[in-house]
Every structure is written in structure tokens, then in C-alpha cells.
Design a protein around this motif. Structure first.
Motif, PDB file in Angstrom:
ATOM      1  N   ASP A  52       0.827  -1.203   0.000  1.00  0.00           N
ATOM      2  CA  ASP A  52       0.000   0.000   0.000  1.00  0.00           C
ATOM      3  C   ASP A  52       0.862   1.255   0.000  1.00  0.00           C
ATOM      4  O   ASP A  52       2.011   1.249   0.468  1.00  0.00           O
ATOM      5  CB  ASP A  52      -0.913   0.025   1.234  1.00  0.00           C
ATOM      6  CG  ASP A  52      -1.832  -1.188   1.302  1.00  0.00           C
ATOM      7  OD1 ASP A  52      -2.081  -1.785   0.229  1.00  0.00           O
ATOM      8  OD2 ASP A  52      -2.279  -1.531   2.409  1.00  0.00           O
ATOM      9  N   ASN A  53       0.285   2.353  -0.508  1.00  0.00           N
ATOM     10  CA  ASN A  53       0.976   3.638  -0.428  1.00  0.00           C
ATOM     11  C   ASN A  53       0.647   4.324   0.893  1.00  0.00           C
ATOM     12  O   ASN A  53      -0.043   3.746   1.753  1.00  0.00           O
ATOM     13  CB  ASN A  53       0.619   4.527  -1.629  1.00  0.00           C
ATOM     14  CG  ASN A  53      -0.868   4.826  -1.696  1.00  0.00           C
ATOM     15  OD1 ASN A  53      -1.608   4.663  -0.712  1.00  0.00           O
ATOM     16  ND2 ASN A  53      -1.322   5.276  -2.856  1.00  0.00           N
ATOM     17  N   ALA A  90       0.159  -2.522  -5.476  1.00  0.00           N
ATOM     18  CA  ALA A  90       0.614  -3.726  -6.170  1.00  0.00           C
ATOM     19  C   ALA A  90       0.388  -4.946  -5.286  1.00  0.00           C
ATOM     20  O   ALA A  90       0.383  -4.851  -4.058  1.00  0.00           O
ATOM     21  CB  ALA A  90       2.094  -3.620  -6.536  1.00  0.00           C
ATOM     22  N   THR A  91       0.166  -6.082  -5.957  1.00  0.00           N
ATOM     23  CA  THR A  91       0.053  -7.369  -5.276  1.00  0.00           C
ATOM     24  C   THR A  91       1.148  -8.280  -5.813  1.00  0.00           C
ATOM     25  O   THR A  91       1.313  -8.408  -7.028  1.00  0.00           O
ATOM     26  CB  THR A  91      -1.323  -8.013  -5.517  1.00  0.00           C
ATOM     27  OG1 THR A  91      -2.346  -7.118  -5.072  1.00  0.00           O
ATOM     28  CG2 THR A  91      -1.441  -9.328  -4.755  1.00  0.00           C
ATOM     29  N   ASP A 144       0.959  -7.824  -9.879  1.00  0.00           N
ATOM     30  CA  ASP A 144      -0.242  -7.199 -10.423  1.00  0.00           C
ATOM     31  C   ASP A 144      -0.278  -5.762  -9.920  1.00  0.00           C
ATOM     32  O   ASP A 144      -0.415  -5.517  -8.717  1.00  0.00           O
ATOM     33  CB  ASP A 144      -1.506  -7.937  -9.968  1.00  0.00           C
ATOM     34  CG  ASP A 144      -1.654  -9.284 -10.653  1.00  0.00           C
ATOM     35  OD1 ASP A 144      -0.905  -9.539 -11.612  1.00  0.00           O
ATOM     36  OD2 ASP A 144      -2.504 -10.081 -10.222  1.00  0.00           O
ATOM     37  N   GLN A 145      -0.121  -4.810 -10.837  1.00  0.00           N
ATOM     38  CA  GLN A 145      -0.078  -3.406 -10.454  1.00  0.00           C
ATOM     39  C   GLN A 145      -1.480  -2.819 -10.488  1.00  0.00           C
ATOM     40  O   GLN A 145      -2.239  -3.041 -11.431  1.00  0.00           O
ATOM     41  CB  GLN A 145       0.840  -2.630 -11.396  1.00  0.00           C
ATOM     42  CG  GLN A 145       1.141  -1.216 -10.925  1.00  0.00           C
ATOM     43  CD  GLN A 145       2.242  -0.577 -11.754  1.00  0.00           C
ATOM     44  OE1 GLN A 145       2.912  -1.248 -12.530  1.00  0.00           O
ATOM     45  NE2 GLN A 145       2.428   0.722 -11.595  1.00  0.00           N
ATOM     46  N   HIS A 146      -1.843  -2.065  -9.450  1.00  0.00           N
ATOM     47  CA  HIS A 146      -3.194  -1.525  -9.327  1.00  0.00           C
ATOM     48  C   HIS A 146      -3.239  -0.009  -9.498  1.00  0.00           C
ATOM     49  O   HIS A 146      -4.259   0.614  -9.217  1.00  0.00           O
ATOM     50  CB  HIS A 146      -3.783  -1.890  -7.959  1.00  0.00           C
ATOM     51  CG  HIS A 146      -3.729  -3.353  -7.658  1.00  0.00           C
ATOM     52  ND1 HIS A 146      -4.340  -4.302  -8.450  1.00  0.00           N
ATOM     53  CD2 HIS A 146      -3.106  -4.044  -6.669  1.00  0.00           C
ATOM     54  CE1 HIS A 146      -4.118  -5.512  -7.946  1.00  0.00           C
ATOM     55  NE2 HIS A 146      -3.364  -5.383  -6.878  1.00  0.00           N
ATOM     56  N   LEU A 192       9.177   0.519 -10.687  1.00  0.00           N
ATOM     57  CA  LEU A 192      10.507   0.033 -11.037  1.00  0.00           C
ATOM     58  C   LEU A 192      10.848  -1.160 -10.153  1.00  0.00           C
ATOM     59  O   LEU A 192      10.779  -1.078  -8.929  1.00  0.00           O
ATOM     60  CB  LEU A 192      11.548   1.142 -10.846  1.00  0.00           C
ATOM     61  CG  LEU A 192      13.012   0.739 -11.062  1.00  0.00           C
ATOM     62  CD1 LEU A 192      13.240   0.330 -12.509  1.00  0.00           C
ATOM     63  CD2 LEU A 192      13.944   1.876 -10.671  1.00  0.00           C
ATOM     64  N   VAL A 193      11.203  -2.284 -10.777  1.00  0.00           N
ATOM     65  CA  VAL A 193      11.573  -3.495 -10.045  1.00  0.00           C
ATOM     66  C   VAL A 193      13.059  -3.732 -10.245  1.00  0.00           C
ATOM     67  O   VAL A 193      13.535  -3.811 -11.379  1.00  0.00           O
ATOM     68  CB  VAL A 193      10.767  -4.712 -10.540  1.00  0.00           C
ATOM     69  CG1 VAL A 193      11.186  -5.965  -9.782  1.00  0.00           C
ATOM     70  CG2 VAL A 193       9.279  -4.462 -10.372  1.00  0.00           C
TER      71      VAL A 193
END
Length: 202
Positions: free
Chosen positions: A4-5, A12-13, A28-30, A36-37
Motif C-alpha cells: 500500500d501507499n 501492487a500485489t 499485479d499493479q493496481h 521500477l523493479v
């Protein structure tokens, strides 16, 4: 696992799955923010494991992939475009490519064949030792612009073909559902305009 932000919204999950050669991570980006990974190791070299599989088995898995991807194409043909004669050396994203049928914005799921070192490229009967895959989609950059970026990528051995087909099917299904939802909104807006026009004519 959700991340969470500061406002408590999930951005993201993260999913981590055990594979034959280590672990696979899926995100999975929400949100539309650029994600960036960093820090992941490169996939293991294919050759040692792939050479343990005889050419007949690899050819069988190659045909299984071909048939499986065409099955995905038939299932989602209304909203997803597919071609299987891509040439990565001619700037195609892969040998097999799925793209949104409506908007060719650069989003795609592409699969590129990998061959053993020293393969004769003139040999029409050459058999891959594995496949690289990449999922590309729009990413919001820090300056507010949008650019195509890899959302996920990896390498599959012949023994992982079913999982690779499932990845392609998941991408095609998500694209199809998104396109169908957009079409439903457009139809509703069109019907609303028709009703508004009839109301004015009375």
C-alpha cells in the motif's frame, strides 16, 4: 502480498511461485504510477537443462506451444490480434505476438524462440531449446508521460510449455475483458445520446 501507499491504497500485489529452476515472481499493479523493479537475478542459462531434453521431445513441445497459442487466438479473436510469423531480427517483438485488436499502442504479449549456440539459421527444421516471453504495456513515467515498458518477462523450457500457454491465455483474457468493458461503456453512451435526442424531438 499487497503493498500500500501512504494513503492506504493498494498499489501492487506480489505473487511468488516455486518453479523447477527457482522462484517466479508476478506483480499485479493496481495504479498507473511507474513501478521500477530491481534486484532480481537473471534467468538461468537454458542450455544445460535444455540439452538434457532430446530433440524429438523439444519438437513435440514446440508443436504443443503452436497449437496452444492458436487455441488462445481462436478463443479471444474478437478483441485480440495474433500472428505467428514474427521475425525478432526484423524488429518484431517475437516469433509469436498477441496484440489488442482495436488499439495498436504497443501493448503486447510476445514469445521469442531461443536456439542453441551455433544453430544454422538456414535450417528450416531447427528446433528451439526454449522460449523468452515478455508482456509489454503502458507505464506512467516520472515526468507524466506514458511509455511502453516490460510489465513481466521470463524464459521457459520445453517442459514449461503449458505454463507459457497459460500466461498467453491470461494476457489475452484480460485484454478481451478490458475491451469488452470499454465497448459496453461506448454502447451505453450511444444509447444515452439517442434517448437524449428523442427527448428533444418530442
Amino acid at each position: 502480498m499487497d503493498f500500500d501507499n501512504d494513503e492506504g491504497a493498494t498499489i501492487a500485489t506480489l505473487y511468488i511461485e516455486r518453479t523447477e529452476h527457482g522462484y517466479a515472481m508476478r506483480i499485479d499493479q493496481h495504479s498507473d504510477d511507474y513501478l521500477l523493479v530491481t534486484g532480481a537475478l537473471q534467468p538461468p542459462a537454458l542450455e544445460p537443462a535444455a540439452y538434457e531434453m532430446d530433440e524429438e521431445y523439444r519438437a513435440q513441445q514446440m508443436m504443443l506451444l503452436h497449437e496452444g497459442l492458436h487455441e488462445v487466438r481462436r478463443e479471444y479473436a474478437e478483441h485480440v490480434f495474433f500472428y505467428d510469423e514474427g521475425d525478432p531480427f526484423a524488429f518484431d517483438p517475437g516469433n509469436y505476438v498477441f496484440m489488442p485488436a482495436a488499439g495498436r499502442d504497443g501493448s503486447c504479449f510476445a514469445i521469442e524462440e531461443r536456439y542453441a549456440r551455433g544453430t544454422d539459421w538456414e535450417d528450416d527444421e531447427r528446433v528451439p531449446i526454449g522460449w523468452d516471453w515478455v508482456e509489454k504495456g503502458p507505464a506512467l513515467m516520472p515526468d507524466g508521460s506514458t511509455q511502453m515498458r516490460p510489465q513481466a518477462e521470463g524464459t521457459s523450457l520445453p517442459s514449461d510449455i503449458e505454463r507459457l500457454i497459460d500466461r498467453a491465455r491470461t494476457w489475452a483474457r484480460e485484454q478481451s475483458e478490458r475491451a469488452a468493458a470499454e465497448e459496453a461503456v461506448e454502447r451505453e453512451l450511444f444509447q444515452a445520446r439517442l434517448r437524449e435526442g428523442r427527448g428533444r424531438s418530442i
